[in-house]
Design a protein around this motif. Structure first.
Motif, short mmCIF file in Angstrom:
data_model
loop_
_atom_site.label_atom_id
_atom_site.label_comp_id
_atom_site.label_asym_id
_atom_site.label_seq_id
_atom_site.Cartn_x
_atom_site.Cartn_y
_atom_site.Cartn_z
N UNK A 6 -9.42 27.11 19.51
CA UNK A 6 -10.24 26.54 20.65
C UNK A 6 -9.40 27.04 22.14
N UNK A 7 -10.22 27.32 22.90
CA UNK A 7 -9.65 27.93 24.36
C UNK A 7 -10.67 27.04 25.38
N UNK A 8 -10.14 26.74 26.20
CA UNK A 8 -10.87 26.06 27.47
C UNK A 8 -10.87 27.05 28.71
N UNK A 67 -15.07 16.66 35.32
CA UNK A 67 -14.92 18.01 34.62
C UNK A 67 -13.40 17.98 33.83
N UNK A 68 -12.72 17.42 34.50
CA UNK A 68 -11.16 17.34 33.89
C UNK A 68 -11.23 16.62 32.55
N UNK A 69 -11.84 15.37 32.79
CA UNK A 69 -12.26 14.70 31.19
C UNK A 69 -12.81 15.63 30.41
N UNK A 70 -13.90 16.04 30.73
CA UNK A 70 -14.70 17.01 29.86
C UNK A 70 -13.82 18.09 29.07
N UNK A 76 -8.89 18.23 22.91
CA UNK A 76 -8.71 17.25 22.10
C UNK A 76 -9.37 17.62 20.63
N UNK A 77 -10.64 18.41 20.66
CA UNK A 77 -11.50 18.70 19.63
C UNK A 77 -11.09 20.08 19.30
N UNK A 78 -10.21 20.60 19.99
CA UNK A 78 -9.81 22.14 19.64
C UNK A 78 -11.03 23.16 19.88
N UNK A 79 -11.94 22.75 20.82
CA UNK A 79 -13.30 23.29 21.06
C UNK A 79 -13.00 24.43 22.11
N UNK A 99 -6.84 18.00 32.42
CA UNK A 99 -7.53 17.65 31.48
C UNK A 99 -6.90 18.77 30.14
N UNK A 100 -6.29 19.99 30.53
CA UNK A 100 -5.91 20.94 29.67
C UNK A 100 -4.96 21.67 30.28
#
Length: 181
Positions: A6-8, A67-70, A76-79, A99-100
């Protein structure tokens, strides 16, 4: 191009640069999900922008924290999550990175003339007017190469999405090479 991890990604820039359309298509290309950051503004902030009043840092604080929390939950979910968010100042981007820390930004860059033309053609959007655009352009702290990939929006949507996807692939390959050494 479904990624194996996953990437954010935050697709950023001033109003009417294409954050939503490009973000949605980029998320689909990456096999991820898209979230429009504008959906998380408070009612008071939306009302303020609808009146043509720029937001203050205080107006943005809770929005950026949410947004940082999201982004953190997606990490955490590697989404793979693509978020459309103006992220005009470096300190705003720093809040989002809480958040990331590996968050990647795609900065959609366009000329004032092109952006104004797009704003004036929009219907049913809370952001309107030349003064609001000028306020955002004055606030913008354009990210450097160390912080974002920059994509010019002077072409059709498919070309801009392809440019963004290619720049991200290069960025991720560079990160992977650096991690392998």
């Amino acid at each position: 191009m479904k990624t194996n991890q996953g990437h954010r990604i935050v697709v950023m820039g001033v109003s009417s640069c294409g954050k939503t359309e490009i973000g949605q298509r980029l998320a689909a290309h990456l096999g991820g999900r898209f979230l429009d950051g504008d959906d998380y503004h408070s009612e008071a902030s939306v009302a303020k922008m609808s009146r043509g009043e720029p937001l203050t840092d205080d107006d943005r604080a809770g929005w950026l924290a949410r947004l940082s929390e999201i982004l953190g939950a997606a990490r955490t979910a590697d989404e793979t999550l693509v978020v459309g968010c103006s992220a005009l100042k470096r300190r705003y981007r720093d809040i989002l990175r809480q958040g990331d820390p590996a968050l990647t930004f795609v900065y959609l860059r366009g000329s004032r003339e092109l952006l104004l033309e797009r704003i004036q053609s929009r219907k049913d959007h809370f952001f309107k007017g030349e003064a609001m655009l000028d306020s955002q352009l004055a606030t913008l702290e354009a990210p450097g190469d160390d912080e974002a990939v920059t994509v010019d929006i002077d072409a059709g949507i498919e070309t801009v999405v392809a440019r963004a996807a290619e720049a991200l692939a290069e960025r991720y390959a560079t990160r992977a090479d650096g991690a392998a050494s």
